[in-house]
Design a protein around this motif. Structure first.
Motif, PDB file in Angstrom:
ATOM      1  N   VAL A  28      -5.560  -2.739  10.129  1.00 43.84           N
ATOM      2  CA  VAL A  28      -6.164  -1.531   9.565  1.00 43.84           C
ATOM      3  C   VAL A  28      -5.132  -0.724   8.784  1.00 43.84           C
ATOM      4  O   VAL A  28      -3.956  -0.660   9.167  1.00 43.84           O
ATOM      5  N   GLU A  29      -5.570  -0.158   7.669  1.00 43.78           N
ATOM      6  CA  GLU A  29      -4.715   0.749   6.896  1.00 43.78           C
ATOM      7  C   GLU A  29      -5.121   2.168   7.290  1.00 43.78           C
ATOM      8  O   GLU A  29      -6.279   2.567   7.095  1.00 43.78           O
ATOM      9  N   THR A  30      -4.188   2.930   7.822  1.00 44.60           N
ATOM     10  CA  THR A  30      -4.537   4.197   8.469  1.00 44.60           C
ATOM     11  C   THR A  30      -5.219   5.185   7.511  1.00 44.60           C
ATOM     12  O   THR A  30      -6.196   5.833   7.865  1.00 44.60           O
ATOM     13  N   GLY A  33      -5.179   3.733   0.710  1.00 46.80           N
ATOM     14  CA  GLY A  33      -4.686   4.339  -0.528  1.00 46.80           C
ATOM     15  C   GLY A  33      -5.404   3.839  -1.771  1.00 46.80           C
ATOM     16  O   GLY A  33      -5.952   4.629  -2.542  1.00 46.80           O
ATOM     17  N   GLU A  34      -5.439   2.510  -1.909  1.00 45.45           N
ATOM     18  CA  GLU A  34      -5.961   1.949  -3.172  1.00 45.45           C
ATOM     19  C   GLU A  34      -7.471   2.121  -3.302  1.00 45.45           C
ATOM     20  O   GLU A  34      -7.999   2.101  -4.410  1.00 45.45           O
ATOM     21  N   SER A  35      -8.175   2.278  -2.199  1.00 47.29           N
ATOM     22  CA  SER A  35      -9.644   2.343  -2.265  1.00 47.29           C
ATOM     23  C   SER A  35     -10.136   3.768  -2.496  1.00 47.29           C
ATOM     24  O   SER A  35     -11.337   4.017  -2.457  1.00 47.29           O
ATOM     25  N   ALA A  61      -1.057  -2.284  11.982  1.00 47.66           N
ATOM     26  CA  ALA A  61      -1.240  -1.132  11.100  1.00 47.66           C
ATOM     27  C   ALA A  61      -0.513  -1.351   9.775  1.00 47.66           C
ATOM     28  O   ALA A  61       0.678  -1.676   9.765  1.00 47.66           O
ATOM     29  N   ASP A  62      -1.234  -1.182   8.677  1.00 48.87           N
ATOM     30  CA  ASP A  62      -0.618  -1.211   7.350  1.00 48.87           C
ATOM     31  C   ASP A  62      -0.243   0.226   6.992  1.00 48.87           C
ATOM     32  O   ASP A  62      -1.104   1.053   6.695  1.00 48.87           O
ATOM     33  N   GLU A  63       1.046   0.521   7.055  1.00 48.49           N
ATOM     34  CA  GLU A  63       1.543   1.865   6.727  1.00 48.49           C
ATOM     35  C   GLU A  63       2.387   1.798   5.456  1.00 48.49           C
ATOM     36  O   GLU A  63       3.280   2.622   5.237  1.00 48.49           O
ATOM     37  N   VAL A  64       2.094   0.799   4.617  1.00 52.04           N
ATOM     38  CA  VAL A  64       2.882   0.601   3.396  1.00 52.04           C
ATOM     39  C   VAL A  64       2.793   1.830   2.482  1.00 52.04           C
ATOM     40  O   VAL A  64       3.801   2.259   1.917  1.00 52.04           O
ATOM     41  N   GLN A  65       1.597   2.395   2.366  1.00 49.80           N
ATOM     42  CA  GLN A  65       1.427   3.538   1.458  1.00 49.80           C
ATOM     43  C   GLN A  65       1.423   4.871   2.218  1.00 49.80           C
ATOM     44  O   GLN A  65       1.959   5.865   1.736  1.00 49.80           O
ATOM     45  N   CYS A  66       0.811   4.898   3.408  1.00 48.14           N
ATOM     46  CA  CYS A  66       0.641   6.184   4.104  1.00 48.14           C
ATOM     47  C   CYS A  66       1.772   6.472   5.084  1.00 48.14           C
ATOM     48  O   CYS A  66       1.818   7.571   5.650  1.00 48.14           O
ATOM     49  N   ALA A  90       6.737  -0.340   3.608  1.00 44.69           N
ATOM     50  CA  ALA A  90       7.406  -0.662   2.339  1.00 44.69           C
ATOM     51  C   ALA A  90       7.485   0.642   1.523  1.00 44.69           C
ATOM     52  O   ALA A  90       7.736   1.702   2.099  1.00 44.69           O
ATOM     53  N   LYS A  91       7.224   0.552   0.238  1.00 43.37           N
ATOM     54  CA  LYS A  91       7.188   1.693  -0.687  1.00 43.37           C
ATOM     55  C   LYS A  91       8.217   2.789  -0.351  1.00 43.37           C
ATOM     56  O   LYS A  91       9.381   2.654  -0.718  1.00 43.37           O
ATOM     57  N   GLY A  92       7.787   3.872   0.319  1.00 44.50           N
ATOM     58  CA  GLY A  92       8.669   5.015   0.564  1.00 44.50           C
ATOM     59  C   GLY A  92       9.913   4.659   1.369  1.00 44.50           C
ATOM     60  O   GLY A  92      10.896   5.404   1.345  1.00 44.50           O
TER      61      GLY A  92
HETATM   62  C1  LIG Z   1      -1.408  -0.098   1.800  1.00 45.28           C
HETATM   63  C2  LIG Z   1      -0.762  -1.211   1.045  1.00 45.28           C
HETATM   64  N1  LIG Z   1      -0.451  -2.333   1.684  1.00 45.28           N
HETATM   65  C3  LIG Z   1       0.125  -3.359   1.043  1.00 45.28           C
HETATM   66  C4  LIG Z   1       0.411  -3.277  -0.296  1.00 45.28           C
HETATM   67  C5  LIG Z   1       0.988  -4.482  -0.975  1.00 45.28           C
HETATM   68  O1  LIG Z   1       2.309  -4.413  -1.080  1.00 45.28           O
HETATM   69  P1  LIG Z   1       3.048  -5.533  -1.969  1.00 45.28           P
HETATM   70  O2  LIG Z   1       2.870  -5.108  -3.388  1.00 45.28           O
HETATM   71  O3  LIG Z   1       4.448  -5.469  -1.511  1.00 45.28           O
HETATM   72  O4  LIG Z   1       2.391  -6.837  -1.690  1.00 45.28           O
HETATM   73  C6  LIG Z   1       0.116  -2.136  -1.015  1.00 45.28           C
HETATM   74  C7  LIG Z   1       0.420  -2.023  -2.452  1.00 45.28           C
HETATM   75  O5  LIG Z   1      -0.025  -1.139  -3.141  1.00 45.28           O
HETATM   76  C8  LIG Z   1      -0.496  -1.069  -0.318  1.00 45.28           C
HETATM   77  O6  LIG Z   1      -0.813   0.075  -0.957  1.00 45.28           O
END
Ligand SMILES: Cc1ncc(COP(=O)(O)O)c(C=O)c1O
Length: 237
Positions: A28-30, A33-35, A61-66, A90-92
């Motif tokens: 789950v993405e908490t 972001g993209e949607s 948990a996908d905390e890549v953006q949040c 990732a990201k931040g």
């Molecule tokens: C929440 C989330 N998870 C994963 C990814 C994907 O990351 P990557 O570009 O490193 O595959 C993104 C990219 O925007 C994202 O926003």
């Protein structure tokens, strides 16, 4: 995406119905972001944790953006008081330098063996040094408290803008410095106008303006963003 079945956000029964003998985890993405900046409710996250515990599944948990302070807590799921079994970041984390990381709880960590999760540039000392510097700044400059305080104030201001322009704004969503403004029409002309006026905003999901200010953005800079948004909406009539 092979191997995944999709439930509906904030609809716990839709996830419960998908669980069978083959199910290994719930991912789950908490705050999505993209949607279009769609937050999981705390009740939903707690419910997912309960489902995982009942069925012996991992909660990922996908905390890549949040994550990494964007919502005022280090991880966005902390607002709900939930503990996942693995966290993607990732990201931040790199403050602009490319890095990704995964944290896995004790008990699940042994699913990974040395070499089972490799990437070409994974674990480079340079990227790790950049991430450590970011973590230092977040701590030293007390950015979690800053994002929490300013985020609440800024969201209230954006909600006032929404009330002033109901013909253009349907809703304001998000937390801290991850905010989505749901428009009533195609965002492209407004995005272009905002850029002309000096405000960079990205579109997301279905007709959503996504604001992702840097964690060091000051109160004055956030206010300036609100002023620019107001002016651009007023010019639309
Ligand atoms: C929440 C989330 N998870 C994963 C990814 C994907 O990351 P990557 O570009 O490193 O595959 C993104 C990219 O925007 C994202 O926003």
């Amino acid at each position: 995406m092979p191997g995944f079945a999709f439930g509906e956000l904030n609809n716990l029964p839709s996830f419960a119905d998908l669980i069978d003998d083959e199910t290994a985890a719930i991912f789950v993405e908490t705050i999505q972001g993209e949607s279009g900046v769609n937050p999981c409710t705390p009740e939903f996250l707690l419910g997912l944790r309960r489902l995982c515990d009942q069925h012996n599944l991992l909660l990922l948990a996908d905390e890549v953006q949040c994550g990494i302070g964007r919502t005022g807590k280090f991880y966005a799921f902390e607002h709900a008081g939930v503990r996942p079994d693995a966290i993607a970041m990732a990201k931040g984390l790199g403050g602009g330098f490319p890095i990704g990381a995964i944290w896995v709880a004790e008990g699940a960590a042994e699913l990974f063996q040395p070499g089972s999760h490799g990437t070409t540039f994974g674990g480079t000392p340079l990227a790790c040094a950049a991430a450590l510097a970011v973590l230092d700044v977040i701590e030293r400059e007390k950015l979690l408290a800053h994002v929490s305080a300013q985020g609440v104030r800024w969201l209230a201001e954006l909600n006032q803008v929404a009330q002033a322009f109901p013909q253009h704004i349907a809703a304001v969503r998000g937390r801290g410095f991850l905010v989505g403004v749901q428009l009533t029409a195609d965002p492209a002309p407004l995005l272009a106008d905002l850029r002309e006026r000096g405000l960079l905003v990205v579109p997301s999901g279905n007709q959503v303006l996504r604001f992702l200010p840097p964690l060091v953005a000051t109160a004055a800079e956030l206010d300036q963003a609100t002023v620019i948004l107001r002016a651009a909406l007023a010019a639309k009539g």
